[in-house]
Write a protein that holds these residues in place. Structure first.
Motif, PDB file in Angstrom:
ATOM      1  N   ILE A 584       0.836  -1.236   0.062  1.00  0.00           N
ATOM      2  CA  ILE A 584       0.053  -0.035  -0.110  1.00  0.00           C
ATOM      3  C   ILE A 584       0.808   1.315  -0.189  1.00  0.00           C
ATOM      4  O   ILE A 584       2.014   1.368   0.724  1.00  0.00           O
ATOM      5  N   THR A 585       0.504   2.156  -0.838  1.00  0.00           N
ATOM      6  CA  THR A 585       1.267   3.273  -1.113  1.00  0.00           C
ATOM      7  C   THR A 585       1.217   4.206   0.497  1.00  0.00           C
ATOM      8  O   THR A 585       0.166   4.222   1.101  1.00  0.00           O
ATOM      9  N   GLU A 586       1.928   5.329   0.515  1.00  0.00           N
ATOM     10  CA  GLU A 586       1.818   6.174   1.746  1.00  0.00           C
ATOM     11  C   GLU A 586       0.611   6.989   1.381  1.00  0.00           C
ATOM     12  O   GLU A 586      -0.256   7.423   2.466  1.00  0.00           O
ATOM     13  N   GLU A 587       0.205   7.321   0.069  1.00  0.00           N
ATOM     14  CA  GLU A 587      -0.942   8.146  -0.088  1.00  0.00           C
ATOM     15  C   GLU A 587      -2.094   7.359   0.097  1.00  0.00           C
ATOM     16  O   GLU A 587      -3.184   7.785   0.713  1.00  0.00           O
ATOM     17  N   GLU A 588      -2.141   6.010  -0.115  1.00  0.00           N
ATOM     18  CA  GLU A 588      -3.434   5.218   0.173  1.00  0.00           C
ATOM     19  C   GLU A 588      -3.531   5.069   1.754  1.00  0.00           C
ATOM     20  O   GLU A 588      -4.426   5.054   2.319  1.00  0.00           O
ATOM     21  N   LEU A 589      -2.435   4.892   2.636  1.00  0.00           N
ATOM     22  CA  LEU A 589      -2.573   4.466   4.024  1.00  0.00           C
ATOM     23  C   LEU A 589      -3.232   6.007   4.370  1.00  0.00           C
ATOM     24  O   LEU A 589      -4.084   5.783   5.435  1.00  0.00           O
ATOM     25  N   ALA A 590      -2.656   7.151   3.912  1.00  0.00           N
ATOM     26  CA  ALA A 590      -3.362   8.270   4.479  1.00  0.00           C
ATOM     27  C   ALA A 590      -4.631   8.655   4.366  1.00  0.00           C
ATOM     28  O   ALA A 590      -5.432   8.923   5.037  1.00  0.00           O
ATOM     29  N   SER A 591      -5.040   8.131   3.017  1.00  0.00           N
ATOM     30  CA  SER A 591      -6.497   8.370   2.778  1.00  0.00           C
ATOM     31  C   SER A 591      -7.477   7.202   3.579  1.00  0.00           C
ATOM     32  O   SER A 591      -8.444   7.633   3.690  1.00  0.00           O
ATOM     33  N   PHE A 592      -6.665   6.215   3.870  1.00  0.00           N
ATOM     34  CA  PHE A 592      -7.497   4.972   4.573  1.00  0.00           C
ATOM     35  C   PHE A 592      -7.438   5.389   5.936  1.00  0.00           C
ATOM     36  O   PHE A 592      -8.135   4.769   6.680  1.00  0.00           O
ATOM     37  N   GLN A 593      -6.351   6.304   6.527  1.00  0.00           N
ATOM     38  CA  GLN A 593      -6.185   6.683   7.949  1.00  0.00           C
ATOM     39  C   GLN A 593      -6.042   5.385   8.615  1.00  0.00           C
ATOM     40  O   GLN A 593      -6.345   5.196   9.841  1.00  0.00           O
ATOM     41  N   ILE A 594      -5.100   4.646   8.008  1.00  0.00           N
ATOM     42  CA  ILE A 594      -4.394   3.298   8.648  1.00  0.00           C
ATOM     43  C   ILE A 594      -3.044   3.480   8.942  1.00  0.00           C
ATOM     44  O   ILE A 594      -2.177   4.178   8.331  1.00  0.00           O
ATOM     45  N   ASP A 595      -2.804   3.183  10.179  1.00  0.00           N
ATOM     46  CA  ASP A 595      -1.472   3.619  10.616  1.00  0.00           C
ATOM     47  C   ASP A 595      -0.200   2.711  10.004  1.00  0.00           C
ATOM     48  O   ASP A 595       0.880   3.527   9.902  1.00  0.00           O
ATOM     49  N   GLY A 596      -0.453   1.260   9.541  1.00  0.00           N
ATOM     50  CA  GLY A 596       0.922   1.001   8.955  1.00  0.00           C
ATOM     51  C   GLY A 596       0.366  -0.266   7.979  1.00  0.00           C
ATOM     52  O   GLY A 596      -0.774  -0.345   7.986  1.00  0.00           O
ATOM     53  N   THR A 597       1.626  -0.791   7.484  1.00  0.00           N
ATOM     54  CA  THR A 597       1.320  -2.127   6.380  1.00  0.00           C
ATOM     55  C   THR A 597       2.310  -3.253   6.719  1.00  0.00           C
ATOM     56  O   THR A 597       3.434  -2.884   7.182  1.00  0.00           O
ATOM     57  N   PHE A 598       1.900  -4.357   6.175  1.00  0.00           N
ATOM     58  CA  PHE A 598       2.768  -5.513   6.113  1.00  0.00           C
ATOM     59  C   PHE A 598       2.972  -6.027   4.987  1.00  0.00           C
ATOM     60  O   PHE A 598       1.802  -5.851   3.938  1.00  0.00           O
ATOM     61  N   TYR A 599       4.217  -5.853   4.121  1.00  0.00           N
ATOM     62  CA  TYR A 599       4.114  -6.161   2.606  1.00  0.00           C
ATOM     63  C   TYR A 599       5.499  -6.860   2.221  1.00  0.00           C
ATOM     64  O   TYR A 599       6.463  -6.862   3.244  1.00  0.00           O
ATOM     65  N   SER A 600       5.465  -7.867   1.514  1.00  0.00           N
ATOM     66  CA  SER A 600       6.637  -8.437   0.994  1.00  0.00           C
ATOM     67  C   SER A 600       7.537  -7.658   0.398  1.00  0.00           C
ATOM     68  O   SER A 600       7.676  -6.532  -0.136  1.00  0.00           O
ATOM     69  N   GLY A 601       9.071  -7.792   1.119  1.00  0.00           N
ATOM     70  CA  GLY A 601      10.249  -6.981   1.003  1.00  0.00           C
ATOM     71  C   GLY A 601      10.291  -6.028   1.867  1.00  0.00           C
ATOM     72  O   GLY A 601      11.295  -5.198   1.813  1.00  0.00           O
ATOM     73  N   GLN A 602       9.671  -5.783   2.604  1.00  0.00           N
ATOM     74  CA  GLN A 602       9.561  -4.933   3.798  1.00  0.00           C
ATOM     75  C   GLN A 602      10.852  -5.331   4.713  1.00  0.00           C
ATOM     76  O   GLN A 602      10.961  -6.472   4.834  1.00  0.00           O
ATOM     77  N   ASN A 603      11.299  -4.438   5.541  1.00  0.00           N
ATOM     78  CA  ASN A 603      12.332  -4.608   6.608  1.00  0.00           C
ATOM     79  C   ASN A 603      11.395  -4.968   7.810  1.00  0.00           C
ATOM     80  O   ASN A 603      11.034  -4.084   8.391  1.00  0.00           O
ATOM     81  N   ILE A 604      11.479  -6.232   7.881  1.00  0.00           N
ATOM     82  CA  ILE A 604      10.362  -6.755   9.006  1.00  0.00           C
ATOM     83  C   ILE A 604      11.042  -6.384  10.264  1.00  0.00           C
ATOM     84  O   ILE A 604      10.235  -6.439  11.646  1.00  0.00           O
ATOM     85  N   VAL A 605      12.547  -6.406  10.553  1.00  0.00           N
ATOM     86  CA  VAL A 605      12.789  -5.998  11.898  1.00  0.00           C
ATOM     87  C   VAL A 605      12.497  -4.659  12.308  1.00  0.00           C
ATOM     88  O   VAL A 605      12.177  -4.542  13.402  1.00  0.00           O
ATOM     89  N   GLU A 606      12.686  -3.438  11.388  1.00  0.00           N
ATOM     90  CA  GLU A 606      12.087  -2.464  11.708  1.00  0.00           C
ATOM     91  C   GLU A 606      10.589  -2.406  12.073  1.00  0.00           C
ATOM     92  O   GLU A 606      10.216  -1.831  13.085  1.00  0.00           O
TER      93      GLU A 606
END
Length: 621
Positions: A584-606
């Motif tokens: 999910i893009t940052e713009e979509e997250l902002a429009s959804f008013q959702i705090d964060g996301t889980f996605y493939s390729g993400q730095n899961i440690v962070e």
């Protein structure tokens, strides 16, 4: 009838273009370029290797000739490798019992770790010689300079014959603490004196170790290991020349130690490449023919092991041992699967020893010379490692040798860069470790090693430099599990509820992915029932005791529900944290008013660190 037809069958010679066409048809929309793999060594692996990529002028027909690519010894002179399981006990009497028991169960080398013994003065080689013919069963004892001095004195006090190696790498022993011995200090002079005394009494004993293990365990590339091994050997040859020894004399005392990592074909090729590189050094120093061979000891690396799901370490160690054997090592230690816990059981020690026995007695690997030789892939990879390893050695040499590159911190910097790349690949799951960052058992009972205070070292006569500390690729995930355990003990069970949207087949891939990521930190994912309307989702969230949720479902339902759920949560449940699964893009997250996301390729440690930090802050007020 089928066999007769098979014998008469002719296979049409395929061209590279025909191969490319066949592969492209199976790849569908992907490109052939996707089949090329870049290694940490900077070598690109091809999907296909042919005889056109082989330099036959550099390939020996037989071992014991040419550049030693296929082995130092001709057929019949050397048979396989020695099982050198390094025994660890704090009491000498217990260690003697372990040595005797191991020799009865298949071990054929007296190998133990002197760093574990509480009273090193208790070591008696005479007592060992009473039940072991030490002139026939070799010793393999590696230590730091201080313990080497004690062991050497104990050995010199005995009127016995021994073979094998009792050795130390005085340069590399204390790199993790940030010290090396100055070339002209008193400690170096004492070490040289001990080497000379041991030579007088035990002329066939190897006493000078070239140890690349500290570099490997800190994250070094294979080409860096190769370059460092040559640079260290050159340093010791030059030091002993000042003390009156010829290069040939010093070479007769050398033994090389390597750690074996998880990249099977690269590690296999590393040992073949080392022999070629050593031959170059031996010729440069004019070592006589027939006396250029040096023994190679290898150990499975701790870098790749974990205390999490420790039985997987059996597979890792088995893979590494297999690579070392095919590469042609002389001595081999396989770490037990629970070694990192600090309390290896008799069962785990037996499994480690039997790993070698299976490869020897059931796979017959000791009866085959250079099993991987002739493979286009292995020969090309070995040649690449020879070239790149030599280039790295030359870089060290141009900077005035191993002492200077360590003093300046140049070598440590190069190794730390590669370690950072490997750790990042673990964090983004580009590199997988079963039981650690993929397929983790989040609720397993883990036995973590005790962290004791390190002994303060005597810095007199030593050079202080940037330390080269050991790393393990699983360490951050192990710490996450510990933090989750601490939260549970304090009454906060680490849990995130997954809000599953639509049909099972639609949301399951997303829920599986998020559950896998959370499990790697010991966080439980609780799946909801399938939801298809906003009313039931609201009720579920209001009735839940947890304050952390993640939406899991297809993009079509995100478009339908995500914005409404996000807006309602912000207004009605301000203390709730809501994530969403997918790219999910940052713009979509902002429009959804959702705090964060889980996605493939993400730095899961962070991502996981942020979650645990938030929970710990809430718990601590």
């Amino acid at each position: 009838m089928f066999t007769d037809r098979a014998k008469k069958t002719d296979f049409k010679k395929a061209t590279i273009k025909e191969w490319e066409k066949a592969v492209q048809s199976s790849l569908k929309n992907a490109s052939l370029k996707d089949l090329y793999t870049d290694t940490y060594e900077g070598i690109q692996l091809s999907p296909l290797y042919t005889q056109n990529q082989i330099d036959y002028g550099r390939i020996d027909q037989y071992p014991g000739e040419g550049n030693f690519l296929r082995g130092f010894f001709p057929p019949g002179k050397k048979s396989g490798w020695r099982i050198a399981q390094k025994l660890k006990e704090d009491d000498w009497n217990k260690l003697k019992h372990q040595i005797k028991s191991s020799l009865q169960r298949g071990q054929d080398t007296v190998a133990f770790d002197p760093l574990r013994l509480e009273k090193l003065d208790d070591v008696s080689f005479k007592e060992l010689n009473d039940f072991i013919a030490l002139d026939q069963i070799p010793l393999l004892i590696f230590s730091d300079s201080r313990r080497f001095d004690i062991i050497a004195q104990n050995l010199l006090a005995e009127n016995i014959k021994v073979s094998g190696a009792v050795a130390a790498d005085i340069v590399s022993a204390e790199l993790a603490e940030g010290f090396i011995v100055a070339p002209d200090c008193e400690q170096m002079e004492d070490w040289i004196s001990q080497i000379k005394l041991l030579d007088l009494q035990f002329p066939h004993l190897r006493t000078v170790m070239v140890d690349t293990k500290p570099y490997k365990e800190a994250g070094a590339k294979v080409i860096q290991e190769l370059g460092v091994s040559l640079a260290l050997a050159v340093f010791y040859i030059e030091q002993m020349k000042k003390a009156g020894w010829t290069p040939a004399k010093t070479a007769s005392k050398l033994i090389f130690r390597f750690s074996i990592g998880s990249d099977f074909f690269i590690e296999l090729s590393k040992f073949r490449a080392f022999r070629v590189l050593w031959k170059t050094i031996a010729d440069a120093y004019g070592l006589p023919e027939g006396k250029q061979a040096v023994p190679v000891s290898a150990e499975t690396a701790n870098l790749t092991k974990s205390v999490l799901d420790p039985y997987v370490n059996m597979l890792r160690a088995g893979n590494e041992a297999f690579a070392g054997i095919l590469g042609g090592v002389d001595y081999l230690h396989v770490g037990s699967f629970d070694e990192l816990s600090g309390h290896s059981t008799d069962f785990s020690k037996r499994i480690a020893r039997n790993t070698q026995l299976l490869l020897k007695e059931e796979s017959f690997l000791d009866r085959v010379i250079d099993p991987a030789g002739g493979s286009y892939f292995i020969e090309a990879l070995t040649s690449n490692l020879v070239n790149e390893g030599w280039n790295f050695f030359q870089e060290i040499d141009k900077k005035e040798g191993i002492i200077e590159v360590l003093r300046e911190g140049w070598l440590q910097g190069k190794i730390k860069e590669n370690a950072a790349d490997q750790l990042k690949d673990m964090e983004t799951r580009k590199r997988s470790a079963v039981g650690v960052n993929v397929y983790a058992m989040g609720n397993e009972q883990v036995r973590y090693p005790k962290t004791g205070s390190t002994t303060r070292l005597d810095a007199e006569g030593k050079l202080k430099l940037d330390p080269l500390q050991h790393v393990r690729l699983a360490e951050k995930f192990e710490r996450f599990r510990q933090r989750s355990s601490q939260l549970s003990l304090k009454g906060k069970t680490p849990t995130i509820r997954l809000i599953c949207l639509g049909e099972l087949k639609a949301y399951k891939p997303y829920a599986d992915f998020v559950s896998g990521v959370l499990a790697s930190a010991g966080i439980q994912a609780v799946w909801s029932d399938s939801f298809k309307d906003l009313k039931h989702i609201k009720r579920y969230m209001l009735e839940s005791p947890e304050k952390d949720f993640c939406l899991c479902g297809p993009q079509s339902l995100y478009a339908e529900f995500a914005a409404d759920i996000g807006c309602w949560v912000k207004e009605s449940l301000p203390n709730v944290h809501l994530d969403i699964a997918g790219s999910i893009t940052e713009e979509e997250l902002a429009s959804f008013q959702i705090d964060g996301t889980f996605y493939s390729g993400q730095n899961i440690v962070e991502k996981l660190n942020d979650i645990l930090n938030r929970w710990e802050a809430d718990l601590n007020g």
